[in-house]
Design a protein around this motif. Structure first.
Motif, mmCIF file in Angstrom:
data_model
loop_
_atom_site.group_PDB
_atom_site.id
_atom_site.type_symbol
_atom_site.label_atom_id
_atom_site.label_comp_id
_atom_site.label_asym_id
_atom_site.label_seq_id
_atom_site.Cartn_x
_atom_site.Cartn_y
_atom_site.Cartn_z
ATOM 1 N N LEU A 114 0.827 -1.205 0.000
ATOM 2 C CA LEU A 114 0.000 0.000 0.000
ATOM 3 C C LEU A 114 0.858 1.251 0.000
ATOM 4 C CD1 LEU A 114 -2.792 -1.112 2.517
ATOM 5 C CD2 LEU A 114 -2.953 -0.996 0.020
ATOM 6 N N SER A 115 1.980 1.183 0.695
ATOM 7 C CA SER A 115 2.814 2.360 0.787
ATOM 8 C C SER A 115 3.470 2.681 -0.562
ATOM 9 C CB SER A 115 3.795 2.154 1.943
ATOM 10 O OG SER A 115 5.022 2.625 1.670
ATOM 11 N N ARG A 116 3.791 1.648 -1.312
ATOM 12 C CA ARG A 116 4.304 1.867 -2.671
ATOM 13 C C ARG A 116 3.240 2.562 -3.535
ATOM 14 N NH1 ARG A 116 6.119 -3.683 -4.414
ATOM 15 N NH2 ARG A 116 7.099 -3.901 -2.377
ATOM 16 N N ASP A 117 2.026 2.074 -3.428
ATOM 17 C CA ASP A 117 0.918 2.714 -4.173
ATOM 18 C C ASP A 117 0.759 4.172 -3.759
ATOM 19 O OD1 ASP A 117 0.335 0.289 -5.298
ATOM 20 O OD2 ASP A 117 -1.675 0.095 -4.439
ATOM 21 N N HIS A 118 0.766 4.402 -2.451
ATOM 22 C CA HIS A 118 0.566 5.768 -1.956
ATOM 23 C C HIS A 118 1.655 6.700 -2.488
ATOM 24 C CE1 HIS A 118 -2.068 4.593 1.777
ATOM 25 N NE2 HIS A 118 -2.650 4.339 0.624
ATOM 26 N N GLU A 119 2.875 6.181 -2.502
ATOM 27 C CA GLU A 119 3.998 6.998 -2.971
ATOM 28 C C GLU A 119 3.798 7.367 -4.444
ATOM 29 O OE1 GLU A 119 6.395 9.444 -2.464
ATOM 30 O OE2 GLU A 119 5.856 8.335 -0.638
ATOM 31 N N GLU A 120 3.364 6.371 -5.199
ATOM 32 C CA GLU A 120 3.123 6.582 -6.626
ATOM 33 C C GLU A 120 2.022 7.637 -6.827
ATOM 34 O OE1 GLU A 120 1.699 3.640 -10.130
ATOM 35 O OE2 GLU A 120 2.783 2.686 -8.481
ATOM 36 N N VAL A 121 0.958 7.517 -6.061
ATOM 37 C CA VAL A 121 -0.152 8.470 -6.181
ATOM 38 C C VAL A 121 0.299 9.868 -5.755
ATOM 39 C CG1 VAL A 121 -2.432 9.107 -5.261
ATOM 40 C CG2 VAL A 121 -2.005 6.764 -5.998
ATOM 41 N N ARG A 122 1.027 9.930 -4.646
ATOM 42 C CA ARG A 122 1.521 11.237 -4.188
ATOM 43 C C ARG A 122 2.345 11.919 -5.271
ATOM 44 N NH1 ARG A 122 3.020 9.023 1.183
ATOM 45 N NH2 ARG A 122 1.573 9.875 2.713
ATOM 46 N N GLN A 123 3.170 11.128 -5.931
ATOM 47 C CA GLN A 123 4.006 11.676 -6.990
ATOM 48 C C GLN A 123 3.165 12.186 -8.161
ATOM 49 O OE1 GLN A 123 7.195 9.043 -7.028
ATOM 50 N NE2 GLN A 123 8.451 10.254 -8.437
ATOM 51 N N MET A 124 2.162 11.408 -8.528
ATOM 52 C CA MET A 124 1.277 11.840 -9.617
ATOM 53 C C MET A 124 0.560 13.128 -9.237
ATOM 54 S SD MET A 124 -0.573 8.486 -11.237
ATOM 55 C CE MET A 124 -0.312 7.046 -10.269
ATOM 56 N N LEU A 125 0.123 13.213 -7.974
ATOM 57 C CA LEU A 125 -0.594 14.412 -7.532
ATOM 58 C C LEU A 125 0.318 15.638 -7.601
ATOM 59 C CD1 LEU A 125 -2.687 13.071 -4.479
ATOM 60 C CD2 LEU A 125 -3.401 13.303 -6.867
ATOM 61 N N SER A 126 1.574 15.475 -7.194
ATOM 62 C CA SER A 126 2.510 16.608 -7.241
ATOM 63 C C SER A 126 2.785 17.026 -8.677
ATOM 64 C CB SER A 126 3.849 16.258 -6.595
ATOM 65 O OG SER A 126 3.650 15.909 -5.281
ATOM 66 N N GLU A 127 2.964 16.025 -9.543
ATOM 67 C CA GLU A 127 3.214 16.355 -10.951
ATOM 68 C C GLU A 127 2.036 17.097 -11.551
ATOM 69 O OE1 GLU A 127 4.603 13.137 -13.533
ATOM 70 O OE2 GLU A 127 5.741 12.416 -11.799
#
Ligand SMILES: [Fe+2]
Ligand SMILES: [Fe+2]
Length: 169
Positions: free
Chosen positions: A8-21
């Protein structure tokens, strides 16, 4: 086998990155070119796919574990699922909106704020308690179920579909 928290934390990191981009990317209001807007729409679609799979997998396996193991699990699960449902509604509207539509940025920034809050809620309010109550084997078994569920999960938000069904489309 990675634990549920690692998955889940890998997913969250990926989503956080997409949100910042997405947050910093060129948009219609800053005179983005048609190509840039097409890319923005594409990135949003990737976000929607990842989010739809992630939340559906949590609803299938993670929240039931929270309900079962945490004394206040029902409250946490209800609150989180409400947040996921609201997010899904915003994403469903975003999915149908072009990046050149003024509504697009309003919906996207609504999701960026709510999505970050939701991730923070899970990681800081829910995870510590569940982590403490699952053995290593249980945490990795749960991780495996989440990985499997993500493979066959929905790729689009279905706001009115029951949250915890398997394959929705
Ligand atoms: Fe979630
Ligand atoms: Fe999550």
């Amino acid at each position: 086998m990675p634990s549920a928290f690692e998955v889940l934390s890998r997913d969250h990191e990926e989503v956080r990155q997409m949100l910042s981009e997405l947050e910093s990317g060129p948009m219609a209001a800053t005179r983005a070119s048609p190509d840039q807007l097409a890319l923005r729409k594409k990135m949003t679609e990737t976000l929607i796919i990842e989010e739809s799979r992630h939340e559906a997998a949590e609803e299938m396996h993670f929240w039931p574990a929270v309900r079962e193991r945490l004394p206040d699990g029902d409250q946490f699960a209800d609150q989180a699922i409400r947040q996921e449902q609201e997010g899904r509604e915003v994403l469903a509207r975003l999915d149908k909106t072009g990046a050149d539509d003024p509504e697009f940025e309003a919906l996207l920034s609504e999701f960026i704020g709510a999505g970050r809050d939701h991730i923070a809620f899970e990681e800081s309010q829910v995870w510590p308690g569940l982590r403490a109550r699952l053995s290593e084997a249980e945490a990795s078994e749960l991780g495996d179920k989440i990985v499997q569920a993500k493979k066959t999960g929905p790729t689009r938000p279905h706001p009115r579909a029951p949250a915890a069904r398997g394959v929705l489309n």
